[in-house]
Write a protein that holds these residues in place. Structure first.
Motif, PDB file in Angstrom:
ATOM      1  N   GLU A 361     -58.787  17.828  10.731  1.00 11.47           N
ATOM      2  CA  GLU A 361     -59.465  16.617  11.204  1.00 11.47           C
ATOM      3  C   GLU A 361     -58.543  15.404  11.090  1.00 11.47           C
ATOM      4  O   GLU A 361     -58.451  14.577  11.991  1.00 11.47           O
ATOM      5  CB  GLU A 361     -60.736  16.394  10.378  1.00 11.47           C
ATOM      6  CG  GLU A 361     -61.534  15.173  10.799  1.00 11.47           C
ATOM      7  CD  GLU A 361     -62.740  14.934   9.902  1.00 11.47           C
ATOM      8  OE1 GLU A 361     -63.160  13.777   9.790  1.00 11.47           O
ATOM      9  OE2 GLU A 361     -63.252  15.911   9.324  1.00 11.47           O
ATOM     10  N   VAL A 362     -57.840  15.313   9.967  1.00 10.50           N
ATOM     11  CA  VAL A 362     -56.894  14.221   9.761  1.00 10.50           C
ATOM     12  C   VAL A 362     -55.789  14.267  10.810  1.00 10.50           C
ATOM     13  O   VAL A 362     -55.398  13.250  11.386  1.00 10.50           O
ATOM     14  CB  VAL A 362     -56.286  14.310   8.338  1.00 10.50           C
ATOM     15  CG1 VAL A 362     -55.061  13.438   8.210  1.00 10.50           C
ATOM     16  CG2 VAL A 362     -57.334  13.921   7.306  1.00 10.50           C
ATOM     17  N   LEU A 378     -50.433  13.518   1.668  1.00  9.36           N
ATOM     18  CA  LEU A 378     -51.544  13.072   0.825  1.00  9.36           C
ATOM     19  C   LEU A 378     -52.564  14.178   0.627  1.00  9.36           C
ATOM     20  O   LEU A 378     -53.113  14.358  -0.454  1.00  9.36           O
ATOM     21  CB  LEU A 378     -52.241  11.868   1.472  1.00  9.36           C
ATOM     22  CG  LEU A 378     -51.560  10.507   1.340  1.00  9.36           C
ATOM     23  CD1 LEU A 378     -52.319   9.479   2.169  1.00  9.36           C
ATOM     24  CD2 LEU A 378     -51.495  10.066  -0.103  1.00  9.36           C
ATOM     25  N   ALA A 379     -52.817  14.932   1.711  1.00 11.72           N
ATOM     26  CA  ALA A 379     -53.895  15.923   1.676  1.00 11.72           C
ATOM     27  C   ALA A 379     -53.525  17.188   0.916  1.00 11.72           C
ATOM     28  O   ALA A 379     -54.387  17.869   0.382  1.00 11.72           O
ATOM     29  CB  ALA A 379     -54.310  16.287   3.099  1.00 11.72           C
ATOM     30  N   ILE A 380     -52.225  17.528   0.870  1.00 13.75           N
ATOM     31  CA  ILE A 380     -51.881  18.834   0.319  1.00 13.75           C
ATOM     32  C   ILE A 380     -51.166  18.798  -1.028  1.00 13.75           C
ATOM     33  O   ILE A 380     -50.913  19.837  -1.610  1.00 13.75           O
ATOM     34  CB  ILE A 380     -51.016  19.646   1.312  1.00 13.75           C
ATOM     35  CG1 ILE A 380     -49.664  18.963   1.553  1.00 13.75           C
ATOM     36  CG2 ILE A 380     -51.749  19.881   2.598  1.00 13.75           C
ATOM     37  CD1 ILE A 380     -48.759  19.723   2.512  1.00 13.75           C
ATOM     38  N   TYR A 381     -50.844  17.609  -1.532  1.00 13.61           N
ATOM     39  CA  TYR A 381     -50.027  17.642  -2.746  1.00 13.61           C
ATOM     40  C   TYR A 381     -50.388  16.526  -3.715  1.00 13.61           C
ATOM     41  O   TYR A 381     -49.649  15.569  -3.866  1.00 13.61           O
ATOM     42  CB  TYR A 381     -48.551  17.525  -2.369  1.00 13.61           C
ATOM     43  CG  TYR A 381     -47.611  18.003  -3.459  1.00 13.61           C
ATOM     44  CD1 TYR A 381     -48.029  18.882  -4.449  1.00 13.61           C
ATOM     45  CD2 TYR A 381     -46.301  17.565  -3.491  1.00 13.61           C
ATOM     46  CE1 TYR A 381     -47.168  19.328  -5.438  1.00 13.61           C
ATOM     47  CE2 TYR A 381     -45.422  18.006  -4.475  1.00 13.61           C
ATOM     48  CZ  TYR A 381     -45.873  18.881  -5.443  1.00 13.61           C
ATOM     49  OH  TYR A 381     -45.019  19.304  -6.413  1.00 13.61           O
ATOM     50  N   GLN A 382     -51.535  16.619  -4.354  1.00 18.68           N
ATOM     51  CA  GLN A 382     -51.903  15.635  -5.358  1.00 18.68           C
ATOM     52  C   GLN A 382     -52.703  16.306  -6.468  1.00 18.68           C
ATOM     53  O   GLN A 382     -53.424  17.264  -6.221  1.00 18.68           O
ATOM     54  CB  GLN A 382     -52.747  14.517  -4.723  1.00 18.68           C
ATOM     55  CG  GLN A 382     -51.923  13.604  -3.800  1.00 18.68           C
ATOM     56  CD  GLN A 382     -52.792  12.515  -3.199  1.00 18.68           C
ATOM     57  OE1 GLN A 382     -53.868  12.802  -2.698  1.00 18.68           O
ATOM     58  NE2 GLN A 382     -52.332  11.294  -3.229  1.00 18.68           N
ATOM     59  N   ASP A 383     -52.548  15.760  -7.675  1.00 13.93           N
ATOM     60  CA  ASP A 383     -53.369  16.239  -8.779  1.00 13.93           C
ATOM     61  C   ASP A 383     -54.825  15.901  -8.492  1.00 13.93           C
ATOM     62  O   ASP A 383     -55.131  14.927  -7.814  1.00 13.93           O
ATOM     63  CB  ASP A 383     -52.919  15.571 -10.091  1.00 13.93           C
ATOM     64  CG  ASP A 383     -51.529  16.034 -10.487  1.00 13.93           C
ATOM     65  OD1 ASP A 383     -51.154  17.139 -10.082  1.00 13.93           O
ATOM     66  OD2 ASP A 383     -50.836  15.274 -11.188  1.00 13.93           O
ATOM     67  N   GLY A 400     -56.658   9.156  -8.924  1.00 13.61           N
ATOM     68  CA  GLY A 400     -56.564   7.788  -8.422  1.00 13.61           C
ATOM     69  C   GLY A 400     -57.515   7.489  -7.284  1.00 13.61           C
ATOM     70  O   GLY A 400     -57.534   6.375  -6.758  1.00 13.61           O
ATOM     71  N   ALA A 401     -58.336   8.476  -6.880  1.00  8.27           N
ATOM     72  CA  ALA A 401     -59.284   8.279  -5.792  1.00  8.27           C
ATOM     73  C   ALA A 401     -60.331   7.236  -6.163  1.00  8.27           C
ATOM     74  O   ALA A 401     -60.652   7.040  -7.340  1.00  8.27           O
ATOM     75  CB  ALA A 401     -59.961   9.598  -5.434  1.00  8.27           C
ATOM     76  N   THR A 402     -60.874   6.578  -5.161  1.00 10.13           N
ATOM     77  CA  THR A 402     -61.842   5.494  -5.339  1.00 10.13           C
ATOM     78  C   THR A 402     -63.199   5.903  -4.766  1.00 10.13           C
ATOM     79  O   THR A 402     -63.308   6.942  -4.110  1.00 10.13           O
ATOM     80  CB  THR A 402     -61.348   4.238  -4.602  1.00 10.13           C
ATOM     81  OG1 THR A 402     -61.333   4.529  -3.191  1.00 10.13           O
ATOM     82  CG2 THR A 402     -59.938   3.845  -5.058  1.00 10.13           C
ATOM     83  N   LEU A 455     -57.309   0.262   3.265  1.00 10.89           N
ATOM     84  CA  LEU A 455     -56.072   1.056   3.301  1.00 10.89           C
ATOM     85  C   LEU A 455     -55.165   0.742   2.110  1.00 10.89           C
ATOM     86  O   LEU A 455     -54.297   1.536   1.765  1.00 10.89           O
ATOM     87  CB  LEU A 455     -55.305   0.806   4.605  1.00 10.89           C
ATOM     88  CG  LEU A 455     -55.923   1.385   5.879  1.00 10.89           C
ATOM     89  CD1 LEU A 455     -55.105   0.970   7.096  1.00 10.89           C
ATOM     90  CD2 LEU A 455     -56.002   2.908   5.796  1.00 10.89           C
ATOM     91  N   SER A 456     -55.377  -0.401   1.482  1.00  8.50           N
ATOM     92  CA  SER A 456     -54.512  -0.775   0.354  1.00  8.50           C
ATOM     93  C   SER A 456     -54.863  -0.021  -0.920  1.00  8.50           C
ATOM     94  O   SER A 456     -54.089  -0.035  -1.874  1.00  8.50           O
ATOM     95  CB  SER A 456     -54.598  -2.288   0.094  1.00  8.50           C
ATOM     96  OG  SER A 456     -55.909  -2.647  -0.326  1.00  8.50           O
ATOM     97  N   PHE A 457     -56.043   0.661  -0.951  1.00 12.55           N
ATOM     98  CA  PHE A 457     -56.378   1.361  -2.195  1.00 12.55           C
ATOM     99  C   PHE A 457     -56.897   2.777  -2.019  1.00 12.55           C
ATOM    100  O   PHE A 457     -56.991   3.508  -3.005  1.00 12.55           O
ATOM    101  CB  PHE A 457     -57.381   0.538  -3.027  1.00 12.55           C
ATOM    102  CG  PHE A 457     -58.684   0.214  -2.354  1.00 12.55           C
ATOM    103  CD1 PHE A 457     -59.689   1.165  -2.234  1.00 12.55           C
ATOM    104  CD2 PHE A 457     -58.922  -1.061  -1.842  1.00 12.55           C
ATOM    105  CE1 PHE A 457     -60.898   0.862  -1.630  1.00 12.55           C
ATOM    106  CE2 PHE A 457     -60.128  -1.375  -1.233  1.00 12.55           C
ATOM    107  CZ  PHE A 457     -61.122  -0.403  -1.124  1.00 12.55           C
ATOM    108  N   VAL A 458     -57.256   3.223  -0.813  1.00 12.64           N
ATOM    109  CA  VAL A 458     -57.718   4.613  -0.687  1.00 12.64           C
ATOM    110  C   VAL A 458     -56.537   5.569  -0.880  1.00 12.64           C
ATOM    111  O   VAL A 458     -55.392   5.221  -0.593  1.00 12.64           O
ATOM    112  CB  VAL A 458     -58.401   4.887   0.674  1.00 12.64           C
ATOM    113  CG1 VAL A 458     -59.673   4.087   0.803  1.00 12.64           C
ATOM    114  CG2 VAL A 458     -57.456   4.616   1.832  1.00 12.64           C
ATOM    115  N   THR A 459     -56.834   6.782  -1.368  1.00  8.39           N
ATOM    116  CA  THR A 459     -55.758   7.747  -1.654  1.00  8.39           C
ATOM    117  C   THR A 459     -55.859   9.023  -0.829  1.00  8.39           C
ATOM    118  O   THR A 459     -54.890   9.760  -0.738  1.00  8.39           O
ATOM    119  CB  THR A 459     -55.777   8.149  -3.145  1.00  8.39           C
ATOM    120  OG1 THR A 459     -57.019   8.794  -3.433  1.00  8.39           O
ATOM    121  CG2 THR A 459     -55.617   6.942  -4.050  1.00  8.39           C
ATOM    122  N   THR A 460     -57.030   9.315  -0.243  1.00 12.18           N
ATOM    123  CA  THR A 460     -57.168  10.576   0.488  1.00 12.18           C
ATOM    124  C   THR A 460     -56.778  10.402   1.940  1.00 12.18           C
ATOM    125  O   THR A 460     -57.016   9.349   2.557  1.00 12.18           O
ATOM    126  CB  THR A 460     -58.619  11.107   0.432  1.00 12.18           C
ATOM    127  OG1 THR A 460     -59.493  10.133   0.998  1.00 12.18           O
ATOM    128  CG2 THR A 460     -59.040  11.403  -0.994  1.00 12.18           C
TER     129      THR A 460
END
Length: 697
Positions: A361-362, A378-383, A400-402, A455-460
């Motif tokens: 979708e992204v 972003l989608a495949i490599y984060q804790d 770090g997600a909001t 966009l300045s703070f979302v992580t996904t």
């Protein structure tokens, strides 16, 4: 290299019903097609697909996957075609081979575009059949094992970087940790050779100095658990060199300050035994607070299940321990492949590939190569962290997600309508990072829409892509509306009436797909007035001067409806310009002139008498004020001022409001002829890659 009979024997060992003749035919086919081709190592080229097929047999995959591995490079590197493959080995193998094949034209693209296009095709093929991913990961792993034979350092670096950024994370996301660790190690050696040499050297030194300490601790753990009545397997090792290096970089510490170099794995017979073992170990050694993780009751998104803990051994030595069952261990090391059940007619567990649907979708919403690659990483490599809805539904999110990320994870529509959030029952700002176990309640408004500032703070990647898509659609609608207004003003100045027939003819002459496309082009100032006139009625712009559309305004503001001798001032809150509907409010001896929709006017002068005013046709222009958010990178300010210069605008004031790592917020006063002139400048700003947001104050 595996010989033909050895490969067939491997497959027959776990799949007695496999088609031996077809496996033999595929082996011979790849040898014949690759012929005398050589790899950088000097080995025959066909040794590579044979070794990839061998890796697939280690995972006990079906015969179609083994044959695909044997043939995966034939279409790209030989005269064979997909039609040849389908004729000889069937439609299913042909489809899989086509999914794995890298198209040669991709190699001629610029590096970012090539990587993005490769990833786009790869992900689409994966979404249709995940066996494509398994073969591709094995293909990349074997290529990494022979990477040192490539002579050019820059090529080795490029392949290693792509492996670190794309393929190792993909292996991790489907739970193939053995592949991930080896890819990371081989890429780390190329990308950071000095760090690699230092860390592996220090690990070898520790191994020699401490002798069999790892074996000694493993034996002691086994004895403690045996005394409690548990039959377990225990193994120990030094941590992965890349893992150590990443921890050093994240914590800004030296090798000597990393205290948990050693890790141990305990394999039990049952899930209950895992928790029993954990209790026994914690009773025997002190555990480190905050280091316990239960991935058995709450597995990772890729299906990984295990208990993790850290304890103090002797002399303040830290040790990490992972506790899992034998079945969990196989699943954890080989993830998706361990679950594969094509032969039995089963399907891949849905939980393991939900992230893939989000990634597709992204990918479909990405505007360009750079955005696609950013979102994919972003989608495949984060804790990961875990958060809950008020009803108890569990969602995994990047560290770090909001709340905004959480809302988009629940549903795209919920994310779009978010206006606020409660975290554990308390109202909190939308930019608040979530912690493990938080309960998140999203407050929505039916008329709200995503904000660019998010966009300045979302992580996904999902949230980022949805926000960008919404902003682009809104800007397009606004630009089309602006274009319509400009188009109407052009038509009004033409000598004759312009009907639908003339508009249809203009669309053909300008090669525009439809009316909205034309209005968008006018709104973005990609078409000048004379071009539109000529397209509507050929010859109508012959007498029009070339710069008629872009004449710079001459100062001199005149307002009708104000008594003779009365002073007036254009309000600083709304900065009206010719073309705006205006009203006046008496302020002492001066009349303040506002736009009719001015918020300050409505708030502070709602009870006062407003006077309808109008612009005198002799007014040459006025000052409009803009809020402009630029991306914080070199050259964006120059690009903004260049846009104004190209549109014959004078900047009367430029002020910096704020700046952070990503954006710079400016207030700009520009001298314009009228509302249409101001609007064209806003549209031109919004069309620029340097500008994140441009709005009139």
């Amino acid at each position: 290299m595996l010989r033909q009979y050895e490969l067939v024997e491997r497959v027959k060992a776990y799949d007695p019903d496999a088609d031996e003749a077809m496996l033999n035919r595929a082996y011979v086919y790849t040898v014949q097609k690759h012929g005398t081709q050589k790899r950088a190592s000097g080995d025959p080229y066909f040794s590579h697909p044979v070794e990839v097929a061998g890796l697939m047999t280690d995972l006990k995959l079906d015969q179609e996957t083994i044959i695909t591995a044997l043939l995966h490079d034939t279409v790209e590197d030989t005269l064979a075609t997909i039609e040849d493959v389908e004729r000889n080995f069937g439609a299913e193998v042909a489809r899989l081979v086509d999914g794995v094949t890298k198209l040669s034209k991709i190699e001629q693209m610029p590096e970012n575009e090539r990587a993005a296009e490769n990833l786009r095709k790869f992900l689409l093929a994966m979404s249709e059949d995940l066996r494509v991913l398994l073969v591709k990961l094995a293909d990349r792993l074997h290529n990494m094992r022979t990477l040192h034979f490539i002579a050019k350092p820059e090529k080795r670096q490029r392949i290693a970087r792509e492996t670190m950024d794309i393929y190792a994370p993909l292996a991790e996301r489907v739970g193939m940790y053995e592949y991930m660790r080896e890819m990371q190690l081989l890429a780390f050696e190329q990308l950071e050779p000095q760090a690699y040499a230092t860390i592996t050297g220090r690990l070898a030194q520790i191994r020699s100095e401490e002798g069999g300490q790892v074996d000694e601790i493993a034996l002691r753990i086994k004895q403690v658990l045996a005394e409690g009545g548990l039959n377990v397997e225990v193994s120990g090792r030094e941590k992965h060199p890349y893992s150590i290096w990443r921890k050093m970089a994240e914590r800004h510490v030296s090798f000597e300050q990393i205290t948990d170099i050693m890790a141990f794995r305990v394999l039990t017979d049952s899930e209950d035994d895992c928790y029993r073992a954990l209790g026994m170990l914690h009773r025997h050694w002190s555990s480190l607070p905050g280091r316990f993780k239960d991935y058995i009751s709450t597995p990772k998104a890729n299906g990984y299940r295990s208990l993790h803990t850290a304890m103090i051994y002797r002399n303040s030595m830290r040790m990490e321990v992972q506790i899992r069952t034998q079945e969990m261990h196989r699943t954890n090391e080989f993830g998706l492949a361990a679950h594969w059940a094509y032969k039995q007619g089963g399907a891949t567990p849905d939980g393991q590939v939900g992230w893939l649907r989000d990634l597709i979708e992204v990918m479909e919403q990405a505007q360009d190569a750079e955005e696609l690659l950013e979102n994919a990483k972003l989608a495949i490599y984060q804790d990961r962290i875990f958060a809950f809805t008020p009803k108890g539904a569990l969602y995994q999110l990047p560290k770090g997600a909001t709340p905004v990320d959480f809302a988009f994870a629940v549903h795209t529509d919920l994310g779009a309508q978010t206006v606020g959030a409660k975290i554990n029952g308390r109202h909190m700002p939308l930019r608040t990072p979530l912690a493990n176990g938080d309960v998140v309640e999203i407050i929505k408004g039916h008329d709200s829409e995503p904000q660019l500032t998010w966009l300045s703070f979302v992580t996904t990647a999902k949230a980022r892509a949805a926000i960008r898509r919404s902003v682009r659609m809104k800007e397009r609608e606004e630009t089309i509306e602006t274009g319509r207004d400009l188009f109407d003003s052009i038509v009004a100045r033409m000598p004759g009436k312009v009907g639908k027939k003339a508009l249809s003819a203009a669309l053909k002459r300008l090669d525009m797909a439809d009316e909205d496309t034309l209005m968008h082009a006018i709104g973005e100032a990609r078409l000048a007035e004379r071009e539109v006139m000529e397209a509507l009625v050929p010859g109508s712009a012959a007498e029009l001067p070339d710069n008629s559309f872009w004449q710079a305004p001459q100062r001199g503001v005149r307002i009708r409806g104000i008594g003779r001798g009365t002073d007036f001032a254009l309000a600083d809150c709304c900065h009206p310009v010719p073309g705006d509907r205006i009203v006046g409010v008496q302020d002492g001896k001066t009349v303040d002139v506002h736009t009719i929709d001015c918020l300050t006017l409505a708030r502070e002068a709602a009870d006062e008498e407003w006077t309808d005013l109008s612009w005198d046709p002799r007014t040459d222009g006025a000052t409009g004020r803009l809020n402009v958010i630029l991306y914080n990178r070199p050259g964006t300010l120059a690009e903004m001022t260049g846009i104004f210069a190209a549109n014959h605008v004078n900047i009367s004031h430029l002020g910096l409001v704020s700046r952070d790592e990503r954006f710079g917020h400016y207030v700009v006063d520009i001298e314009v002829r009228d509302l249409a002139h101001l609007t064209r400048n806003i549209s031109a700003l919004r069309a620029s890659d340097a500008v994140a947001q441009a709005n009139r104050v």
